[in-house]
Design a protein around this motif. Structure first.
Motif, short mmCIF file in Angstrom:
data_model
loop_
_atom_site.label_atom_id
_atom_site.label_comp_id
_atom_site.label_asym_id
_atom_site.label_seq_id
_atom_site.Cartn_x
_atom_site.Cartn_y
_atom_site.Cartn_z
N ASN A 1 0.83 -1.19 0.00
CA ASN A 1 0.00 0.00 0.00
C ASN A 1 0.87 1.24 0.00
N THR A 2 0.24 2.37 -0.27
CA THR A 2 0.92 3.66 -0.21
C THR A 2 0.26 4.52 0.86
N ALA A 3 1.04 5.17 1.68
CA ALA A 3 0.53 6.06 2.72
C ALA A 3 1.11 7.44 2.50
N GLY A 4 0.24 8.44 2.36
CA GLY A 4 0.68 9.79 2.05
C GLY A 4 0.29 10.18 0.64
N LEU A 5 0.82 11.29 0.15
CA LEU A 5 0.50 11.78 -1.19
C LEU A 5 1.56 11.30 -2.18
N ALA A 6 1.19 10.35 -3.03
CA ALA A 6 2.14 9.78 -3.99
C ALA A 6 2.09 10.45 -5.35
N LYS A 7 0.99 11.14 -5.65
CA LYS A 7 0.84 11.76 -6.96
C LYS A 7 0.49 13.22 -6.80
N ALA A 8 1.36 14.09 -7.27
CA ALA A 8 1.12 15.53 -7.15
C ALA A 8 0.05 15.98 -8.14
N PHE B 1 -2.25 30.01 5.24
CA PHE B 1 -2.68 29.71 3.88
C PHE B 1 -3.72 30.72 3.42
N THR B 2 -3.42 31.40 2.33
CA THR B 2 -4.40 32.30 1.72
C THR B 2 -4.53 31.93 0.26
N SER B 3 -5.70 32.18 -0.31
CA SER B 3 -5.95 31.78 -1.69
C SER B 3 -6.86 32.78 -2.37
N ASN B 4 -6.64 33.00 -3.66
CA ASN B 4 -7.55 33.84 -4.43
C ASN B 4 -8.58 33.00 -5.15
N MET B 5 -8.66 31.72 -4.78
CA MET B 5 -9.67 30.82 -5.31
C MET B 5 -10.34 30.10 -4.14
N PRO B 6 -11.64 29.82 -4.25
CA PRO B 6 -12.32 29.12 -3.15
C PRO B 6 -11.68 27.75 -2.89
N ALA B 7 -11.27 27.51 -1.64
CA ALA B 7 -10.65 26.23 -1.30
C ALA B 7 -11.65 25.23 -0.75
N LEU B 8 -12.80 25.73 -0.26
CA LEU B 8 -13.87 24.86 0.22
C LEU B 8 -13.39 23.87 1.27
N GLY B 9 -12.56 24.35 2.17
CA GLY B 9 -12.09 23.50 3.25
C GLY B 9 -10.88 22.65 2.93
N MET B 10 -10.41 22.68 1.69
CA MET B 10 -9.22 21.91 1.35
C MET B 10 -7.96 22.65 1.78
N ARG B 11 -6.91 21.88 2.06
CA ARG B 11 -5.64 22.45 2.48
C ARG B 11 -4.52 21.80 1.68
N PRO B 12 -3.38 22.48 1.58
CA PRO B 12 -2.28 21.92 0.79
C PRO B 12 -1.57 20.80 1.53
N VAL B 13 -1.02 19.88 0.77
CA VAL B 13 -0.21 18.79 1.31
C VAL B 13 0.94 18.56 0.35
N VAL B 14 2.12 18.26 0.88
CA VAL B 14 3.30 18.02 0.06
C VAL B 14 3.36 16.55 -0.31
N ALA B 15 3.96 16.26 -1.46
CA ALA B 15 4.03 14.89 -1.97
C ALA B 15 5.16 14.13 -1.28
N LEU B 16 4.91 13.79 -0.02
CA LEU B 16 5.76 12.91 0.77
C LEU B 16 4.93 11.64 1.04
N TYR B 17 5.52 10.49 0.83
CA TYR B 17 4.74 9.27 1.05
C TYR B 17 5.64 8.10 1.39
N ALA B 18 5.00 7.07 1.94
CA ALA B 18 5.71 5.83 2.30
C ALA B 18 5.03 4.67 1.61
N THR B 19 5.82 3.70 1.18
CA THR B 19 5.26 2.43 0.71
C THR B 19 5.34 1.44 1.87
N VAL B 20 4.25 0.75 2.11
CA VAL B 20 4.16 -0.15 3.26
C VAL B 20 3.57 -1.48 2.84
N LYS B 21 3.71 -2.46 3.70
CA LYS B 21 3.01 -3.73 3.57
C LYS B 21 2.22 -3.96 4.85
#
Length: 293
Positions: free
Chosen positions: A121-128, A272-292
């Motif tokens: 499995n993958t844990a975290g953000l694997a695809k930007a 975090f500020t945005s000139n577009m509606p984020a609708l509750g979403m927040r940024p996350v960096v593409a750091l992830y772990a592969t696990v079993k």
């Protein structure tokens, strides 16, 4: 601060804090009391000031000095050694520091059935997300960026750690990948769950930087903070060095992004500020772990 443009471009600015006027820095070494050898990439800092640095491969360090810091507490820590707390005045008087080795507890995977972990499995953000990047901007070694990672199934045997680099115009930069325990409120602590330093070097080529940690036999039963820490810069180093490196990112619901300005500084959530509606979403960096699991 994070800002989002119409092209979904995010900027994470981790700015060096303002300090009182400093005199010549404290120059010293950190070594093992058992071997006398210098310890590489030790975190040295004043947590209350948000001021710190990282030692080089030989354990040498330079830490800014000001008379106003004399009564402040300095924290010195490295994986495999007992953390040391001392007044800044004591460090100034004796800048050659010896750390006491601390036994590392063995993970219980050794007594777990060999076939217990079968499902990758993958844990975290694997695809930007397309056209979205996070820029790490700082002037001091020890700057760290991390995100909370949720394990879908537990326990999980961690196989490898990864970060998506979109651009690097700063030359070879060395980072340390850290896994931190969360406290009862789900906030990151200073407790590292890896028993050694895991280093990666970002080259000018874009792509995924990966570190194989299968030999560490790291089994996790809880969510954690996966973080990327800048520990070594190329020579010569400019003050805006890392403004030219960017990492993949995305906007997600429930995302928890943290940074700290330098070694031993407290964890902080970026504004975090945005000139577009984020609708509750927040940024996350593409750091992830592969696990079993």
């Amino acid at each position: 601060m994070l800002r989002q443009s119409p092209l979904l471009f995010c900027l994470l600015a981790i700015l060096a804090p303002a300090h009182a006027q400093s005199t010549a820095p404290v120059v010293g070494t950190v070594s093992s009391r058992s071997t006398g050898q210098g310890i590489p990439f030790v975190n040295i800092g004043l947590p209350q000031r948000g001021l710190g640095t990282v030692s080089d491969e030989q354990g040498r360090y330079h830490l800014p000095y000001n008379a106003a810091y004399a009564a402040d507490t300095v924290r010195i820590s490295s994986v495999g050694f007992k953390p040391l707390l001392l007044p800044f005045a004591a460090l100034l008087a004796a800048p050659a520091i010896g750390l006491v080795p601390e036994p590392v507890a063995l993970n219980e995977v050794s007594v777990t059935a060999a076939g217990a972990y079968q499902h990758p499995n993958t844990a975290g953000l694997a695809k930007a997300a397309p056209r979205m990047s996070l820029h790490l901007s700082a002037n001091e070694l020890g700057t760290e960026l991390g995100c909370l990672v949720h394990l879908q199934h537990r326990p999980a045997l961690v196989q490898s750690l990864h970060v998506v680099v979109l651009k690097n115009e700063a030359g070879p930069l060395t980072f340390r990948l850290n896994i931190y325990r969360l406290d009862a409120q789900g906030l990151p602590t200073t407790e590292k769950l890896l028993a050694r330093d895991v280093l990666i070097t970002a080259t000018p080529e874009a792509g995924v930087l990966s570190a194989d940690i299968t030999a560490d036999h790291l089994v996790l039963t809880e969510d954690f903070l996966l973080a990327l820490e800048w520990v070594k810069n190329p020579l010569p180093a400019g003050p805006d060095l890392t403004q030219r490196i960017s990492f993949g990112g995305a906007m997600k619901y429930g995302a928890q992004l943290y940074f700290r300005r330098t070694s031993q500084a407290p964890w902080t959530k970026p504004r975090f500020t945005s000139n577009m509606p984020a609708l509750g979403m927040r940024p996350v960096v593409a750091l992830y772990a592969t696990v079993k699991d």
